[in-house]
Design a protein around this motif. Structure first.
Motif, mmCIF file in Angstrom:
data_model
loop_
_atom_site.group_PDB
_atom_site.id
_atom_site.type_symbol
_atom_site.label_atom_id
_atom_site.label_comp_id
_atom_site.label_asym_id
_atom_site.label_seq_id
_atom_site.Cartn_x
_atom_site.Cartn_y
_atom_site.Cartn_z
ATOM 1 N N GLY A 10 0.809 -1.211 0.000
ATOM 2 C CA GLY A 10 0.000 0.000 0.000
ATOM 3 C C GLY A 10 0.841 1.260 0.000
ATOM 4 N N HIS A 11 0.398 2.233 0.758
ATOM 5 C CA HIS A 11 1.061 3.539 0.796
ATOM 6 C C HIS A 11 2.077 3.655 1.927
ATOM 7 C CE1 HIS A 11 -1.573 5.024 -2.294
ATOM 8 N NE2 HIS A 11 -2.618 4.578 -1.615
ATOM 9 N N GLU A 12 2.342 2.553 2.592
ATOM 10 C CA GLU A 12 3.271 2.557 3.727
ATOM 11 C C GLU A 12 4.687 2.849 3.257
ATOM 12 O OE1 GLU A 12 4.442 3.000 7.088
ATOM 13 O OE2 GLU A 12 2.479 2.025 7.202
ATOM 14 N N LYS A 13 5.351 3.792 3.903
ATOM 15 C CA LYS A 13 6.709 4.178 3.523
ATOM 16 C C LYS A 13 7.753 3.658 4.510
ATOM 17 C CE LYS A 13 5.289 8.271 1.016
ATOM 18 N NZ LYS A 13 5.394 7.716 -0.292
ATOM 19 N N ARG A 14 7.313 3.108 5.644
ATOM 20 C CA ARG A 14 8.253 2.609 6.643
ATOM 21 C C ARG A 14 8.725 1.203 6.280
ATOM 22 N NH1 ARG A 14 4.677 3.431 11.872
ATOM 23 N NH2 ARG A 14 3.142 2.713 10.370
ATOM 24 N N VAL A 15 9.818 0.805 6.922
ATOM 25 C CA VAL A 15 10.343 -0.545 6.788
ATOM 26 C C VAL A 15 10.622 -1.039 8.209
ATOM 27 C CG1 VAL A 15 12.740 0.208 6.498
ATOM 28 C CG2 VAL A 15 12.027 -1.970 5.548
ATOM 29 N N ALA A 16 10.524 -2.345 8.424
ATOM 30 C CA ALA A 16 10.639 -2.899 9.777
ATOM 31 C C ALA A 16 11.970 -2.560 10.445
ATOM 32 C CB ALA A 16 10.432 -4.401 9.740
ATOM 33 N N LEU A 17 13.063 -2.669 9.723
ATOM 34 C CA LEU A 17 14.394 -2.349 10.256
ATOM 35 C C LEU A 17 15.188 -1.584 9.212
ATOM 36 C CD1 LEU A 17 15.480 -5.742 11.878
ATOM 37 C CD2 LEU A 17 14.845 -3.653 13.079
ATOM 38 N N LEU A 18 15.872 -0.570 9.656
ATOM 39 C CA LEU A 18 16.764 0.176 8.767
ATOM 40 C C LEU A 18 18.141 -0.487 8.769
ATOM 41 C CD1 LEU A 18 15.704 3.800 9.685
ATOM 42 C CD2 LEU A 18 15.300 2.618 7.518
ATOM 43 N N PRO A 19 18.971 -0.178 7.795
ATOM 44 C CA PRO A 19 20.284 -0.814 7.697
ATOM 45 C C PRO A 19 21.148 -0.708 8.961
ATOM 46 C CG PRO A 19 19.784 0.284 5.648
ATOM 47 C CD PRO A 19 18.696 0.656 6.621
ATOM 48 N N ALA A 38 12.943 -3.188 -0.423
ATOM 49 C CA ALA A 38 12.089 -3.128 0.767
ATOM 50 C C ALA A 38 12.182 -1.768 1.461
ATOM 51 C CB ALA A 38 12.451 -4.238 1.746
ATOM 52 N N GLY A 39 13.348 -1.159 1.455
ATOM 53 C CA GLY A 39 13.521 0.110 2.154
ATOM 54 C C GLY A 39 13.517 1.332 1.264
ATOM 55 N N LYS A 40 13.188 1.142 0.002
ATOM 56 C CA LYS A 40 13.268 2.237 -0.967
ATOM 57 C C LYS A 40 12.478 3.471 -0.536
ATOM 58 C CE LYS A 40 12.489 3.204 -5.851
ATOM 59 N NZ LYS A 40 12.034 2.631 -7.127
#
Length: 69
Positions: A10-19, A38-40
């Motif tokens: 969907g429109h979610e821009k977050r990712v579970a964990l950042l690098p 996934a983190g784009k």
């Protein structure tokens, strides 16, 4: 243990964990499989995750090879 990170739908821009978090956990012997891009939307590139110690792969591979999503 292999943890899989998937791209949000969907429109979610977050990712579970950042690098940075992936980097910290890989030092504790946790492995990561990250879905391509996934983190784009959170400005974290595939290269960022790779540099943090994660492997990048397709969604189906991340799901089938991960112990936890």
């Amino acid at each position: 243990m292999i943890i899989g990170l998937l791209k949000e739908s969907g429109h979610e821009k977050r990712v579970a964990l950042l690098p940075d978090a992936v980097n910290t956990l890989t030092k504790m012997k946790v492995s990561f499989l990250v879905e391509e891009d996934a983190g784009k939307e959170a400005f974290a590139t595939n290269a960022d995750y790779h540099d943090a110690g994660a492997k990048i792969d397709k969604k189906t591979q991340v799901i089938s090879q991960s112990d936890m999503i």
